[in-house]
Design a protein around this motif. Structure first.
Motif, PDB file in Angstrom:
ATOM      1  N   TRP A 192     -20.196  -1.914 -92.170  1.00  0.00           N
ATOM      2  CA  TRP A 192     -19.136  -1.130 -91.192  1.00  0.00           C
ATOM      3  C   TRP A 192     -19.173  -1.438 -89.807  1.00  0.00           C
ATOM      4  O   TRP A 192     -18.088  -1.728 -88.952  1.00  0.00           O
ATOM      5  N   GLN A 193     -20.510  -1.582 -89.104  1.00  0.00           N
ATOM      6  CA  GLN A 193     -20.961  -1.848 -87.870  1.00  0.00           C
ATOM      7  C   GLN A 193     -20.402  -3.283 -87.656  1.00  0.00           C
ATOM      8  O   GLN A 193     -19.792  -3.830 -86.472  1.00  0.00           O
ATOM      9  N   LYS A 194     -20.718  -4.176 -88.420  1.00  0.00           N
ATOM     10  CA  LYS A 194     -20.360  -5.602 -88.283  1.00  0.00           C
ATOM     11  C   LYS A 194     -18.923  -5.702 -88.577  1.00  0.00           C
ATOM     12  O   LYS A 194     -18.427  -6.640 -87.580  1.00  0.00           O
ATOM     13  N   ILE A 195     -18.259  -5.068 -89.212  1.00  0.00           N
ATOM     14  CA  ILE A 195     -16.664  -5.242 -89.088  1.00  0.00           C
ATOM     15  C   ILE A 195     -16.220  -4.773 -87.838  1.00  0.00           C
ATOM     16  O   ILE A 195     -15.162  -5.662 -87.217  1.00  0.00           O
TER      17      ILE A 195
ATOM     18  N   ARG B 103     -19.529   3.526 -98.548  1.00  0.00           N
ATOM     19  CA  ARG B 103     -21.030   3.909 -98.197  1.00  0.00           C
ATOM     20  C   ARG B 103     -21.800   2.905 -97.624  1.00  0.00           C
ATOM     21  O   ARG B 103     -22.968   2.633 -98.250  1.00  0.00           O
ATOM     22  N   ASP B 104     -21.819   2.240 -96.517  1.00  0.00           N
ATOM     23  CA  ASP B 104     -22.452   1.187 -96.013  1.00  0.00           C
ATOM     24  C   ASP B 104     -22.023   0.826 -94.811  1.00  0.00           C
ATOM     25  O   ASP B 104     -21.105   0.253 -94.074  1.00  0.00           O
ATOM     26  N   LYS B 105     -23.051   1.663 -93.879  1.00  0.00           N
ATOM     27  CA  LYS B 105     -23.102   1.704 -92.318  1.00  0.00           C
ATOM     28  C   LYS B 105     -23.178   0.337 -91.762  1.00  0.00           C
ATOM     29  O   LYS B 105     -22.622   0.024 -90.755  1.00  0.00           O
TER      30      LYS B 105
ATOM     31  N   ASP C 234     -28.209   8.913 -96.059  1.00  0.00           N
ATOM     32  CA  ASP C 234     -26.885   8.764 -95.437  1.00  0.00           C
ATOM     33  C   ASP C 234     -26.007   8.806 -96.520  1.00  0.00           C
ATOM     34  O   ASP C 234     -25.771   7.937 -97.259  1.00  0.00           O
ATOM     35  N   ARG C 235     -25.421   9.993 -96.766  1.00  0.00           N
ATOM     36  CA  ARG C 235     -24.061   9.963 -97.660  1.00  0.00           C
ATOM     37  C   ARG C 235     -22.709   9.951 -97.139  1.00  0.00           C
ATOM     38  O   ARG C 235     -21.849   9.968 -97.959  1.00  0.00           O
TER      39      ARG C 235
END
Length: 102
Positions: free
Chosen positions: A18-21, A13-15, A64-65
């Motif tokens: 996630w976007q960086k990856i 649960r880490d947007k 954000d869940r």
């Protein structure tokens, strides 16, 4: 490419991470990357099929869940994990139990 085995390198649960990856893998030219997110709560606070969650109407707004994931081809998984560690990102797969499963 359609029927290749995939390995999950990130599920959390880490947007922001996630976007960086996704950006790192895209810039390095990885092919066959699958990423997305899904709702982790199978039942909302106000009932089974309700889409309005009263917990989102507080002073801080929407919560954000979602669970965010990144899958790569199995043969690219070690290279992807090494690339993430070079950029200071830990390849994390949280055990979320039965969340998101019906």
């Amino acid at each position: 490419m359609w029927f290749t085995k995939r390995a999950t390198i990130f599920k959390r649960r880490d947007k922001i991470t996630w976007q960086k990856i996704k950006d790192i893998l895209k810039s390095e030219g990885f092919k066959g990357v699958k990423s997305g997110h899904y709702q982790a709560d199978s039942l909302f606070a106000c009932g089974c099929g309700a889409k309005l969650d009263p917990r989102n109407f507080g002073s801080n707004g929407y919560i954000d869940r979602d669970v965010y994931f990144v899958d790569v081809r199995q043969e690219d998984s070690e290279r992807a994990k090494n690339l993430l560690s070079e950029n200071g990102i830990e390849s994390v797969i949280d055990d979320l139990g039965n969340l998101g499963k019906v």
